[in-house]
Write an enzyme that holds these catalytic residues in place. Structure first.
Site, short mmCIF file in Angstrom:
data_model
loop_
_atom_site.label_atom_id
_atom_site.label_comp_id
_atom_site.label_asym_id
_atom_site.label_seq_id
_atom_site.Cartn_x
_atom_site.Cartn_y
_atom_site.Cartn_z
CE LYS A 177 -4.21 1.70 0.01
NZ LYS A 177 -5.04 1.60 -1.21
CG ASP A 206 -7.00 -1.01 -2.31
OD1 ASP A 206 -5.90 -1.25 -2.87
OD2 ASP A 206 -7.49 0.13 -2.27
CG ASP A 240 -6.44 -16.52 7.04
OD1 ASP A 240 -5.59 -17.42 6.90
OD2 ASP A 240 -6.71 -16.00 8.14
#
Length: 361
Positions: A179, A212, A240
């Site tokens: 990010k 994102d 995950d």
């Protein structure tokens, strides 16, 4: 003879480690196990110590370590879990968290489009720095002016070595996820190290996504990825997600590695799952697939592939636990894998009886 240290831990940890150890035994690798069944929440509640110096020495002397799970609902803080997991990762300096995600059968995918279901990627997560480094603090607790600070630690050494590992295991491509547009200081460091790594591997396709965007892409077209390399916290989340796209967290295996020293810590990623502990319904495949990673770590790639083929066959036959659509117990699901390996299932009961997995030592 190589020693494998075993920490069954808490909750469903001992339940899934039993079948996993039986698979390890069936592979005939010539290893001995050193079971640290006293490293658990019960011991911590009694003594206040998560791991002793002797425990760490036993782990350091081993060729690899198999961990079941740690965590107990009786403990409200993070001291115990960090005292085991963070201590092991820091003391062994296992700076790579290697989490493969593979769709073992089409019926397990939550994606509607068959063309996008073929998940077969690896999340390479930096494992010793980032937001999980434990650096930070707070003040004015419990007041309207409370302050809490967690430091996102990134070092050139830490970033460079995990990027190097990611490129070394890539089959076709590596995607850096960060990010950097918002987290500027750490982002700039990752970007500089990334440019240097890309230059060293001109034959590997390289790409970059913000976290994102990467999460959206992973959820809609996971087959597009080969290796994703990222920071500690982003890797925790994305791995995950990848596991859910590949059939569920119960099948997710992981390896914590230091390629330079040869240290390796192997564990399923599902956690201690206290809500189902003791019910006999826990999925042992994540632990069994972690044994495959362990065997690979010990230089036994053929045996590791045999385990994966056995798991794939058991899944295809529906001989699995309820979370994967089957009706087998934990032990029965482990026995199904053993059957595919051509081994009798009764050895798991013998091993659990001999080692008293999950009981205080």
């Amino acid at each position: 003879m190589t020693t494998v240290a075993v920490i069954p831990g808490d909750g469903i940890g001992p339940e899934v480690v039993g079948p996993a150890l039986d698979v390890l035994d069936a592979l005939g690798l010539g290893v001995r196990t050193d079971v640290l069944d006293h490293v658990n929440a019960r011991t911590y509640l009694r003594t206040g110590a998560a791991m002793t110096g002797d425990d760490l020495d036993r782990v350091r002397r081993s060729g690899a370590t198999l961990l079941g799970a740690v965590g107990d609902p009786r403990l409200s803080g993070t001291g115990y879990v960090r005292g085991v997991l963070t201590t092991l990762r820091a003391e062994l300096d296992v700076y790579v968290n290697y989490r493969p995600a593979r769709l073992w059968h089409d019926r397990l995918s939550p994606l509607r489009d068959p063309a996008r279901r073929a998940v077969d990627c690896v999340i390479v997560r930096e494992n010793t720095e980032g937001l999980y480094s434990g650096i930070g603090g707070g003040s004015r607790a419990g007041t309207p002016h409370e302050i809490a600070i967690d430091v996102d630690l990134n070092t050139r050494r830490g970033v460079s070595r995990v990027l190097e590992f990611a490129f070394s295991v890539a089959r076709r491509s590596v995607c850096l996820v960060d990010k950097a547009n918002a987290v500027r200081n750490g982002g700039r460091l990752w970007q500089r190290c990334w440019s240097e790594a890309v230059a060293r591997y001109p034959h590997v396709e390289a790409s970059h996504l913000y976290v994102d965007t990467a999460a959206m892409r992973l959820a809609t077209d996971p087959a597009a990825f080969d290796v994703i390399v990222t920071s500690n916290s982003y890797g925790d989340i994305l791995s995950d997600l990848a596991a859910a796209l590949a059939g569920g967290i119960g099948m997710a295996a992981s390896a914590n590695l230091n390629p330079a020293t040869g240290q390796g810590l192997f564990e399923p990623v599902h956690g201690s799952a206290p809500d189902i502990a003791g019910t006999g319904t826990a999925n042992p495949l994540g632990a069994i697939l972690s044994v495959a990673l362990l065997a690979e770590h010990l230089g036994r790639a053929e045996e590791a592939d045999a385990v994966r083929r056995a798991v794939a066959a058991a899944v295809a036959a529906g001989r699995v636990t309820a979370d994967l659509g089957g009706s087998l117990s934990t032990g029965e699901a482990g026995g199904a894998v053993l059957a595919e390996l051509g081994q009798p299932a009764g050895r798991a009961r013998t091993r659990r009886r001999n080692h008293r997995l999950g009981e205080d030592g």
